[in-house]
Design an enzyme around this catalytic site. Structure first.
Site, PDB file in Angstrom:
ATOM      1  N   CYS A 111      50.839  45.588  51.770  1.00 17.29           N
ATOM      2  CA  CYS A 111      51.065  44.424  50.896  1.00 17.29           C
ATOM      3  C   CYS A 111      52.489  44.403  50.333  1.00 17.29           C
ATOM      4  O   CYS A 111      52.934  43.383  49.813  1.00 17.29           O
ATOM      5  CB  CYS A 111      50.049  44.435  49.763  1.00 17.29           C
ATOM      6  SG  CYS A 111      48.369  44.512  50.370  1.00 17.29           S
ATOM      7  N   HIS A 276      52.656  38.971  45.032  1.00 15.45           N
ATOM      8  CA  HIS A 276      51.633  39.294  46.022  1.00 15.45           C
ATOM      9  C   HIS A 276      50.267  38.923  45.435  1.00 15.45           C
ATOM     10  O   HIS A 276      50.039  39.091  44.237  1.00 15.45           O
ATOM     11  CB  HIS A 276      51.693  40.785  46.355  1.00 15.45           C
ATOM     12  CG  HIS A 276      50.567  41.209  47.231  1.00 15.45           C
ATOM     13  ND1 HIS A 276      50.351  40.648  48.465  1.00 15.45           N
ATOM     14  CD2 HIS A 276      49.576  42.109  47.041  1.00 15.45           C
ATOM     15  CE1 HIS A 276      49.282  41.193  48.995  1.00 15.45           C
ATOM     16  NE2 HIS A 276      48.783  42.082  48.157  1.00 15.45           N
ATOM     17  N   ASN A 306      43.181  38.374  49.609  1.00 16.30           N
ATOM     18  CA  ASN A 306      44.383  39.176  49.843  1.00 16.30           C
ATOM     19  C   ASN A 306      44.658  39.222  51.344  1.00 16.30           C
ATOM     20  O   ASN A 306      43.914  39.843  52.095  1.00 16.30           O
ATOM     21  CB  ASN A 306      44.157  40.589  49.279  1.00 16.30           C
ATOM     22  CG  ASN A 306      45.368  41.490  49.452  1.00 16.30           C
ATOM     23  OD1 ASN A 306      46.375  41.091  50.036  1.00 16.30           O
ATOM     24  ND2 ASN A 306      45.276  42.707  48.938  1.00 16.30           N
TER      25      ASN A 306
HETATM   26  C1  LIG Z   1      38.227  46.338  43.445  1.00 21.67           C
HETATM   27  C2  LIG Z   1      37.940  45.910  42.015  1.00 21.67           C
HETATM   28  C3  LIG Z   1      37.799  44.405  41.953  1.00 21.67           C
HETATM   29  C4  LIG Z   1      36.605  46.554  41.603  1.00 21.67           C
HETATM   30  O1  LIG Z   1      36.338  46.283  40.257  1.00 21.67           O
HETATM   31  P1  LIG Z   1      35.733  47.406  39.307  1.00 21.67           P
HETATM   32  O2  LIG Z   1      35.443  46.783  38.026  1.00 21.67           O
HETATM   33  O3  LIG Z   1      36.672  48.575  39.373  1.00 21.67           O
HETATM   34  O4  LIG Z   1      34.375  47.693  40.044  1.00 21.67           O
HETATM   35  P2  LIG Z   1      33.671  49.046  40.426  1.00 21.67           P
HETATM   36  O5  LIG Z   1      34.099  49.456  41.795  1.00 21.67           O
HETATM   37  O6  LIG Z   1      33.817  50.051  39.316  1.00 21.67           O
HETATM   38  O7  LIG Z   1      32.182  48.557  40.458  1.00 21.67           O
HETATM   39  C5  LIG Z   1      31.510  48.092  39.299  1.00 21.67           C
HETATM   40  C6  LIG Z   1      30.082  47.747  39.681  1.00 21.67           C
HETATM   41  O8  LIG Z   1      30.084  46.609  40.544  1.00 21.67           O
HETATM   42  C7  LIG Z   1      29.417  46.918  41.773  1.00 21.67           C
HETATM   43  N1  LIG Z   1      30.100  46.223  42.865  1.00 21.67           N
HETATM   44  C8  LIG Z   1      31.129  46.657  43.632  1.00 21.67           C
HETATM   45  N2  LIG Z   1      31.465  45.703  44.506  1.00 21.67           N
HETATM   46  C9  LIG Z   1      30.651  44.653  44.291  1.00 21.67           C
HETATM   47  C10 LIG Z   1      30.526  43.383  44.882  1.00 21.67           C
HETATM   48  N3  LIG Z   1      31.327  42.972  45.888  1.00 21.67           N
HETATM   49  N4  LIG Z   1      29.595  42.552  44.396  1.00 21.67           N
HETATM   50  C11 LIG Z   1      28.778  42.913  43.393  1.00 21.67           C
HETATM   51  N5  LIG Z   1      28.845  44.119  42.795  1.00 21.67           N
HETATM   52  C12 LIG Z   1      29.764  44.971  43.241  1.00 21.67           C
HETATM   53  C13 LIG Z   1      29.519  48.425  41.898  1.00 21.67           C
HETATM   54  O9  LIG Z   1      28.489  48.919  42.713  1.00 21.67           O
HETATM   55  C14 LIG Z   1      29.393  48.860  40.468  1.00 21.67           C
HETATM   56  O10 LIG Z   1      28.046  48.824  40.109  1.00 21.67           O
HETATM   57  P3  LIG Z   1      27.434  49.962  39.151  1.00 21.67           P
HETATM   58  O11 LIG Z   1      28.159  49.814  37.852  1.00 21.67           O
HETATM   59  O12 LIG Z   1      25.979  49.571  39.084  1.00 21.67           O
HETATM   60  O13 LIG Z   1      27.693  51.260  39.836  1.00 21.67           O
HETATM   61  C15 LIG Z   1      39.055  46.387  41.058  1.00 21.67           C
HETATM   62  O14 LIG Z   1      39.030  47.787  40.902  1.00 21.67           O
HETATM   63  C16 LIG Z   1      40.421  45.975  41.533  1.00 21.67           C
HETATM   64  O15 LIG Z   1      40.733  44.825  41.592  1.00 21.67           O
HETATM   65  N6  LIG Z   1      41.320  46.929  41.833  1.00 21.67           N
HETATM   66  C17 LIG Z   1      42.639  46.622  42.351  1.00 21.67           C
HETATM   67  C18 LIG Z   1      42.516  46.382  43.786  1.00 21.67           C
HETATM   68  C19 LIG Z   1      43.753  45.834  44.440  1.00 21.67           C
HETATM   69  O16 LIG Z   1      44.496  45.102  43.872  1.00 21.67           O
HETATM   70  N7  LIG Z   1      43.922  46.217  45.695  1.00 21.67           N
HETATM   71  C20 LIG Z   1      44.910  45.681  46.529  1.00 21.67           C
HETATM   72  C21 LIG Z   1      46.049  46.564  46.690  1.00 21.67           C
HETATM   73  S1  LIG Z   1      47.112  45.841  47.848  1.00 21.67           S
END
Ligand SMILES: CC(C)(COP(=O)(O)OP(=O)(O)OC[C@H]1O[C@@H](n2cnc3c(N)ncnc32)[C@H](O)[C@@H]1OP(=O)(O)O)[C@@H](O)C(=O)NCCC(=O)NCCS
Length: 349
Positions: A111, A276, A306
């Site tokens: 990215c 981005h 993304n």
């Molecule tokens: C990926 C992202 C959206 C996840 O959000 P988060 O709040 O950290 O979510 P978590 O992974 O801790 O999951 C929270 C809960 O949602 C659930 N969950 C995960 N993906 C899910 C989905 N697609 N739909 C529904 N629930 C989901 C998990 O199982 C977890 O459930 P639990 O609490 O019962 O265990 C977030 O961490 C993020 O945006 N990070 C940056 C990523 C990024 O920018 N990457 C690109 C780099 S180029």
């Protein structure tokens, strides 16, 4: 001597796939995805459609906008982390489709690729190596999606997903919902006008490699492609979402402030902040940290997700075509991706 952008184009494959459609193959919801990322829909490359195919379509549009032909291009820079082949690079493949045999260089800063691309373009133009450079950012992430049931996703069958397949998809749902496919093309040309790269800061930190990567299908295993990698789903990216989020919101505002200070550019003089599109919440946070008005940071993550290296060229094409970006405008671009690779750049349009 600097550069100017004389034409842009973009391409996204097929019909959009909405968040609700994703519930056909995994347990998720429009609310979960939109609240955490800002995404409503994305596009996926079709079976057999590679980044060079999508780039070819985007390039046709960019060349048309630039009013030049393929033979006017004297260098291809192709940014992708999802190439058509492990080798050769996709730049040469695209060159073949365009009927030109100019130098073609693939870069893989995920990215963060656009920032590295700008430094290369500036160097190639200032050194006289190239005058007209085609820059591509394109991705076909469909190949690493954690489901096999494309027919169910696309509503082409009454077949039900097996519980095992749903479980496989659910294991990687936090990553899978974030990515989409597409290509952006930009034609850069040497100019004596006061335009081009004013300053850039790019970084990498390989100690974060395990926070965001495709763990399998590299050349540490013999053979590099084997059934175990499919069974264990090591072809799907692993991402420590919370760590990547934290890294982005701490490094990007710092990088932008340093760049402004070092280049003596007051932040309020910048017309557009071209970010981005990984997560709307990351961009909102950076914008607030820099005290930038919301209307100065265009976003399109809701429609494409993304698209990794494709994101900034696609956003720039949209901002050019809707008349936002104009000659003389001062822009700041910033991005962060796996590696980690990140950076920001000031570009006069
Ligand atoms: C990926 C992202 C959206 C996840 O959000 P988060 O709040 O950290 O979510 P978590 O992974 O801790 O999951 C929270 C809960 O949602 C659930 N969950 C995960 N993906 C899910 C989905 N697609 N739909 C529904 N629930 C989901 C998990 O199982 C977890 O459930 P639990 O609490 O019962 O265990 C977030 O961490 C993020 O945006 N990070 C940056 C990523 C990024 O920018 N990457 C690109 C780099 S180029």
């Amino acid at each position: 001597m600097g550069f100017e952008v004389i034409g842009t184009g973009m391409y996204v494959p097929g019909e959009p796939v909405t968040n609700t459609q994703l519930t056909r193959v995994m347990d998720t919801s429009d609310e979960w995805i939109h609240q955490r990322s800002g995404i409503r829909q994305r596009h996926f490359a079709a079976e057999g459609q590679g980044v060079s195919d999508m780039a070819f379509e985007a390039t046709k549009r960019a060349l048309e906008a630039a009013r030049i032909g393929p033979k006017d291009i004297d260098y291809i820079l192709f940014a992708t982390m999802t190439p058509d082949y492990v080798f050769p690079g996709s730049g040469a493949v695209l060159g073949g489709k365009l009927g030109i045999n100019v130098p073609a260089l693939d870069i893989r800063q995920q990215c963060g690729a656009m920032l590295y691309g700008l430094q290369l373009i500036d160097g190639l133009i200032k050194s006289g190596v190239a005058k007209t450079i085609l820059f591509i950012g394109a991705e076909a992430h469909a190949g690493f999606m954690p489901w096999d049931d494309w027919d169910i996703l696309e509503g082409k069958t009454d077949r039900k997903q097996t519980p095992e397949q749903r479980e496989r998809a659910n294991k990687h749902r936090a990553v899978a919902v974030l990515f989409g496919d597409g290509a952006g093309a930009m034609v850069f040309r040497a100019t004596d006008r006061d335009a081009g790269l004013i300053a850039a800061k790019v970084h990498s930190d390989g100690t974060y490699v395990d926070e965001l990567l495709i763990p399998g299908c590299g050349f540490k295993t013999r053979p590099y492609c084997q059934p175990r990698l499919y069974e264990e789903m090591l072809y799907v990216p692993y991402m420590n979402g919370k760590e990547v989020f934290k890294f982005a919101v701490t490094t990007l505002p710092k990088c932008a402030r340093q760049l402004c200070e070092e280049s003596k550019t007051p932040i309020e003089k910048i017309d557009w902040f071209l970010a981005h599109q990984a997560n709307a919440r990351i961009n909102d946070y950076v914008r607030e940290q820099l005290d930038v008005p919301v209307e100065k940071m265009p976003m399109n993550i809701d429609r494409y997700g993304n698209t990794s290296a494709g994101t900034l060229p696609i956003l720039i094409d949209e901002c050019t075509r809707d008349g936002k970006l104009k000659k003389g405008d001062l822009t700041m671009m910033f991005a962060l991706g796996a590696g980690m690779h990140w950076g920001c750049a000031l570009v006069r349009w």
